[in-house]
Design an enzyme around this catalytic site. Structure first.
Site, PDB file in Angstrom:
ATOM      1  N   GLU B 135     -12.513 -12.099  -0.107  1.00 17.33           N
ATOM      2  CA  GLU B 135     -13.299 -12.640  -1.200  1.00 17.33           C
ATOM      3  C   GLU B 135     -12.795 -14.373  -1.005  1.00 17.33           C
ATOM      4  OE1 GLU B 135     -15.422 -11.664  -3.633  1.00 17.33           O
ATOM      5  OE2 GLU B 135     -15.570 -10.230  -2.163  1.00 17.33           O
ATOM      6  N   HIS B 288       2.679  -1.968  -6.840  1.00 20.28           N
ATOM      7  CA  HIS B 288       3.432  -0.933  -6.304  1.00 20.28           C
ATOM      8  C   HIS B 288       4.202  -1.414  -4.940  1.00 20.28           C
ATOM      9  CE1 HIS B 288       5.022   2.557  -4.126  1.00 20.28           C
ATOM     10  NE2 HIS B 288       5.560   3.041  -5.412  1.00 20.28           N
ATOM     11  N   LYS B 329      13.525  -0.193  -9.250  1.00 18.49           N
ATOM     12  CA  LYS B 329      12.750  -1.390  -8.785  1.00 18.49           C
ATOM     13  C   LYS B 329      13.084  -2.714  -9.596  1.00 18.49           C
ATOM     14  CE  LYS B 329       9.112   1.984  -7.396  1.00 18.49           C
ATOM     15  NZ  LYS B 329       8.037   2.931  -7.730  1.00 18.49           N
TER      16      LYS B 329
END
Lengths: 158, 367
Positions: B135, B288, B329
């Site tokens: 895009e 993620h 994380k």
């Protein structure tokens, strides 16, 4: 003007092996060149212009000599190569020991550069027909410099 | 008797409360009697409540990311190298910022906010989806237009218009993209065969940034500033369609994702002594992928999520930062915020109060 003899080599002048045709106009059962091989089209599907860009034709085709399945995707406005495919009938005169056939041409000479076909069924038909002494006519398909016997006609009992 | 009942009911209903004075901020919105002062308006969000407060917290978190220096870590760790002990070096070591975003945001005007950050090297690593790449490139070839969510699909299809939310991208834009990119793939295949180049998604994107050569593109600036752009799902988009078609015409182009996962995880693992911060817009793969890389270093030190996902379905996209803490994380000690908001609203406002305002401060001579 000198008195030289101009020696011209005879060649296959003019007759090209393929001609261009717009991909969008090639239909099922037509012919197309894929990866340099002459093929017969068994399936065509067109995807309309969209996120993937220009409208495209997806061809699934069978190599007319090796029977291998090949596929290609071409924008429908592009030109593809279409092979000139010729069929000629010759009378079968002889089968040599090393698998070459001797064929009678129109002008009475013989054509000896073709081998027996690799397709088992056709091969058996030719061999048994010849051994039975039948008059056989073979159909030779030629395209892009390659030739192959692809059909057999039995023109009658001896 | 009535008096006793009354006083017991009274004490039940009007249970004495713990005083929050001094422990919690008071809720106070912006007073327009001050005039229309945008910086003050944005600063008032912190005490306005609900997602405005979350945005205010996110702005705080990002400013902490930008202000942190290794010099702030005292005492100096015993196992520090000689260089790491040098005060001027410690003053120069800053937080490493990972920026992730989904493709719809690049279709939107947020692309220009992203371009600003990349242009001025304000982020260190970018992760996005394939749409997030194409895009940006396509906008350099032809524009995206504003439409409406309610435009009927069949009608749009007949007109050759693709809808992204309330934006419209004409088919022709993708045709232009195809015409632009296929010759580049041919070149790349040639280099692979003749010069033994082994392409990866990030190398391909750097090449595309170089080829587009347009200052409105964030990929162009990422190439110029040497900021890696990771896109492990490279085949899932129009760019993937182009790879598919190219493989019929001229097959053999190889794109190695293994090299890129080494590089991406390496960005996190070898970040030390720098702290790491994650700014993630949207969910899915970018969210993620960045969190997972930071897991390799036992968690990021700062995290800002801006997305509209909800956690009730157990999806990773909707998961709050605290879920990421359970995976390692994000560090337990980290400053993390989730802003439940469409990033087209929240992100430009966040950048205004963080990256952009800090840059403006250093540019203007102090009066």
């Amino acid at each position: 003007m000198s008195d030289e003899e101009h020696h011209f080599e005879s060649s296959d002048a003019g007759a090209s092996k393929t001609y261009p045709q717009q991909a969008g106009t090639i239909r099922k059962n037509g012919y197309i060149v894929i990866k340099g091989r002459p093929c017969k089209v068994v399936e065509v599907s067109t995807s309309k212009t969209g996120k993937h860009g220009h409208a495209k034709c997806h061809f699934v085709a069978i190599d007319i000599f090796t029977s291998k399945k090949l596929e290609d995707i071409v924008p429908s406005s592009h030109n593809c190569d279409v092979p000139h495919v010729n069929r000629t009938d010759y009378q079968l005169i002889d089968i040599s020991e090393d698998g070459y056939v001797s064929l009678l041409t129109d002008n009475g000479s013989t054509k000896d550069d073709l081998k027996l076909p690799t397709d088992d069924a056709l091969l058996q038909q030719i061999k048994s027909g010849f051994e039975d002494g039948k008059d056989l006519v073979v159909s030779v398909m030629s395209a892009m410099g390659e030739e192959q016997i692809n059909a057999l006609k039995d023109i009658g009992p001896k | 008797m009535e008096d006793r009942v009354f006083s017991s009911v009274h004490s039940t209903v009007f249970k004495e409360s713990e005083s929050l004075e001094g422990k919690c901020d008071k809720i106070e919105g912006y007073d327009f009697n001050q005039g229309v002062n945008y910086p003050k308006l944005l600063r008032s969000m912190l005490t306005t409540g609900f997602q405005a407060s979350n945005l205010g917290e996110a702005i705080d978190a990002v400013n902490q990311m930008l202000d942190w220096r290794l010099a702030d870590e005292t005492p100096v760790a015993e196992d520090s190298s000689e260089e790491e002990k040098d005060p001027s070096y410690r003053d120069s070591v800053r937080c490493k910022i990972f920026l992730g975003f989904t493709s719809n945001l690049v279709s939107s005007g947020v692309r220009d906010t992203i371009r600003y950050l990349v242009q001025h090297h304000m982020v260190d690593v970018i992760v996005t989806t394939t749409g997030g790449v194409e895009e940006d490139l396509i906008k350099c070839l032809a524009p995206t237009f504003k439409g409406d969510f309610s435009l009927p699909g069949a009608y749009l299809r007949s007109k050759g218009l693709n809808r992204i939310g309330n934006l419209l991208v004409p088919n022709d834009n993708y045709c232009k993209f195809e015409d632009w990119i296929i010759p580049i793939f041919d070149e790349m295949l040639k280099e692979q065969k003749e010069e033994n180049v082994l392409w990866t998604p990030s190398k391909l994107l750097a090449r595309l940034g170089k080829e587009i050569n347009n200052e409105s593109s964030y990929l162009y600036w990422a190439y110029k500033m040497n900021i890696p752009v990771f896109c492990p799902g490279l085949t899932d988009g129009s760019l993937g369609d182009m790879l598919y078609f190219h493989s019929f015409r001229t097959s053999g182009l190889i794109i190695d994702v293994v090299q890129d996962i080494r590089a991406m995880n390496g960005e996190a693992v070898h970040a030390s002594p720098r702290k790491t911060g994650m700014i993630i817009l949207g969910g899915g793969l970018p969210k993620h992928h960045i969190c997972n890389a930071n897991m390799m270093r036992n968690g990021a030190d700062y995290a800002v999520f801006i997305n509209t996902g909800q956690e009730f379905d157990g999806s990773d996209s909707g998961a709050r930062p605290d879920e990421a803490v359970s995976w390692g994380k994000i560090r337990g000690s980290a400053k993390s915020v989730k802003v439940h908001c469409d990033a087209t609203i929240a992100f430009p406002l966040l950048v205004a109060e963080t990256f952009a305002s800090k840059r403006e401060q250093t540019r203007e001579p102090k009066t």
